[in-house]
Design a protein around this motif. Structure first.
Motif, PDB file in Angstrom:
ATOM      1  N   THR A 100       0.965  -0.987  -0.465  1.00 23.42           N
ATOM      2  CA  THR A 100      -0.318  -0.063  -0.235  1.00 23.42           C
ATOM      3  C   THR A 100       0.509   1.305   0.164  1.00 23.42           C
ATOM      4  OG1 THR A 100      -1.551  -1.492   0.917  1.00 23.42           O
ATOM      5  CG2 THR A 100      -1.441   1.220   1.030  1.00 23.42           C
TER       6      THR A 100
ATOM      7  N   CYS B 111       1.559   5.361  -1.452  1.00 24.43           N
ATOM      8  CA  CYS B 111       0.796   6.965  -1.764  1.00 24.43           C
ATOM      9  C   CYS B 111       1.088   7.914  -2.974  1.00 24.43           C
ATOM     10  CB  CYS B 111       1.305   8.089  -1.261  1.00 24.43           C
ATOM     11  SG  CYS B 111       1.892   7.680   1.398  1.00 24.43           S
TER      12      CYS B 111
ATOM     13  N   THR C 176      -2.335  -1.608  -3.687  1.00 22.15           N
ATOM     14  CA  THR C 176      -2.559  -0.246  -3.168  1.00 22.15           C
ATOM     15  C   THR C 176      -2.223   1.163  -3.033  1.00 22.15           C
ATOM     16  OG1 THR C 176      -4.181  -2.492  -2.827  1.00 22.15           O
ATOM     17  CG2 THR C 176      -5.006   0.063  -2.366  1.00 22.15           C
TER      18      THR C 176
ATOM     19  N   GLU D 267      -3.289   4.281  -1.935  1.00 21.64           N
ATOM     20  CA  GLU D 267      -3.896   4.913  -0.959  1.00 21.64           C
ATOM     21  C   GLU D 267      -4.999   6.183  -1.515  1.00 21.64           C
ATOM     22  OE1 GLU D 267      -4.741   4.433   3.861  1.00 21.64           O
ATOM     23  OE2 GLU D 267      -3.053   5.827   3.273  1.00 21.64           O
TER      24      GLU D 267
ATOM     25  N   ASN E 266      -9.969   8.053   4.498  1.00 28.75           N
ATOM     26  CA  ASN E 266      -9.239   8.136   4.212  1.00 28.75           C
ATOM     27  C   ASN E 266      -8.066   8.632   5.095  1.00 28.75           C
ATOM     28  OD1 ASN E 266     -10.261   5.643   3.464  1.00 28.75           O
ATOM     29  ND2 ASN E 266      -9.613   6.264   1.690  1.00 28.75           N
TER      30      ASN E 266
ATOM     31  N   SER F  55      -2.801   9.900   6.585  1.00 30.73           N
ATOM     32  CA  SER F  55      -3.478   8.680   6.350  1.00 30.73           C
ATOM     33  C   SER F  55      -3.329   7.364   7.352  1.00 30.73           C
ATOM     34  CB  SER F  55      -3.797   8.131   4.807  1.00 30.73           C
ATOM     35  OG  SER F  55      -2.474   7.859   4.311  1.00 30.73           O
TER      36      SER F  55
END
Length: 361
Positions: A58, A60, A122, A124, A152, A197
């Motif tokens: 995950t 950014c 992913t 985010e 989020n 987040s």
């Protein structure tokens, strides 16, 4: 070599496991005579395995992701990153700009054998957003609630245009007189929200003029709106006061104008007439109400005097030494009726302020 046999003259065989295999051939003639031959390690089965690791599953938006190739028995590689980009490098790093889930495929081969594997990265999505309970203020103090609308986010950093800060999710700010710009009756503040987040991704929103403070400047004439000198005079005095209020905004308007003289009953209208027949100090108040319910006021004073006989005497002896202070006393009118006094001491000195003491040189 894997436990399977065949009676075919030229067989084909599928090996299911990697390894080195010895192949034995036994032949028999029509008389029943046999002979065998064994070839050690004749068959070498190599399993091509596609594998890779991701520096973070995950990330950014804009953050670099490193893809570490861990494939075995492969010499050629093809990456497909799920965003339309590809690569034939053994290892690579890249970034994604748009939030979402991306299937990353690695195809590995050695010219004969091919394998593939897939992992999901992913990116985010974190969005900074907020609403203001009342962006327009026409009266202070006023408390404004900032409602967080971010997505989020787990931590918040508010920077308000009035110089205050907060880490609350949805803080409230009280705007008061004396804050930067409020003394101008017209000021706008730019507010900033920075959110983070759970994976450390940040998003920022800056709202120019998110809170606007505009207050009426209540003026009347005579007075602060002009013709100030007309407020002082001798009775009888007949003055007509007119509303000169300034309200520089398109977001509100003045809907009601009222006057009050001597603390009495309210009178509506853009002007009011006041008659003064006795020496007195008369308060004239002007109240304005806006469509948003804000009420502002100002007050001017009529200083009405009457013509009286003026007299004074000297305190003490009339003969004094040069440069010695001489003190005077007003004997008429009474002190309660005096609003201003100017002394001329007869020696061409500057007119004296309200200080009836003088040095003759």
């Amino acid at each position: 070599g894997d436990g399977n046999v065949s009676g075919s003259q030229s067989p084909q065989h599928h090996y299911l496991q990697p390894g080195n295999y010895a192949v034995q051939l036994t032949v028999t003639d029509d008389l029943g005579c046999t002979n065998s031959v064994i070839r050690e390690n004749l068959i070498q089965i190599i399993k091509t395995t596609a594998a890779f690791q991701v520096s973070a599953s995950t990330v950014c938006p804009g953050q670099n992701v490193r893809f570490t190739n861990q494939s075995q028995h492969a010499t050629n590689f093809f990456w497909r990153f799920g965003d339309g980009t590809t690569s034939r490098s053994r290892e690579i790093q890249k970034s994604y700009l748009t939030p979402g889930n991306y299937e990353v495929w690695l195809f590995a081969d050695n010219g004969t054998c091919v394998d593939s594997t897939m992992k999901v990265v992913t990116v985010e999505k974190v969005v900074a957003a907020f609403d203001v309970s009342e962006p327009f203020i026409c009266q202070l103090p006023a408390t404004i609630t900032y409602t967080n609308r971010s997505e989020n986010a787990v931590s918040y950093e508010w920077r308000f245009g009035n110089g205050t800060v907060s880490t609350q999710q949805s803080p409230s700010v009280t705007y008061t007189e004396g804050m930067p710009g409020t003394n101008t009756n017209n000021v706008a503040y730019t507010d900033t929200l920075i959110v983070t987040s759970q994976h450390g991704c940040k998003a920022t929103i800056i709202k120019p003029n998110s809170v606007r403070i505009t207050m009426p400047r209540v003026l009347m004439s005579p007075g602060s709106g002009g013709n100030q000198t007309a407020l002082s005079g001798c009775v009888p005095m007949n003055l007509n006061f007119t509303n000169q209020t300034q309200y520089n905004t398109q977001e509100d308007q003045i809907t009601d104008v009222r006057w009050r003289v001597r603390g009495g009953a309210f009178q509506s209208g853009q002007s009011v007439s006041v008659s003064v027949t006795e020496a007195e100090r008369v308060p004239v108040e002007l109240f304005v109400t806006t469509a948003k319910g804000c009420v502002h006021s100002s007050v001017e004073f009529i200083n009405a005097g009457k013509t009286v006989n003026v007299d004074f005497n000297r305190i003490g002896n009339y003969e004094v030494c040069a440069s010695s202070p001489v003190e005077f006393r007003i004997t008429n009118p009474p002190a309660a009726d005096i609003t201003r006094e100017i002394w001329d001491f007869g020696d061409d000195s500057d007119p004296g302020l309200p200080m009836p003491i003088h040095n003759y040189t």
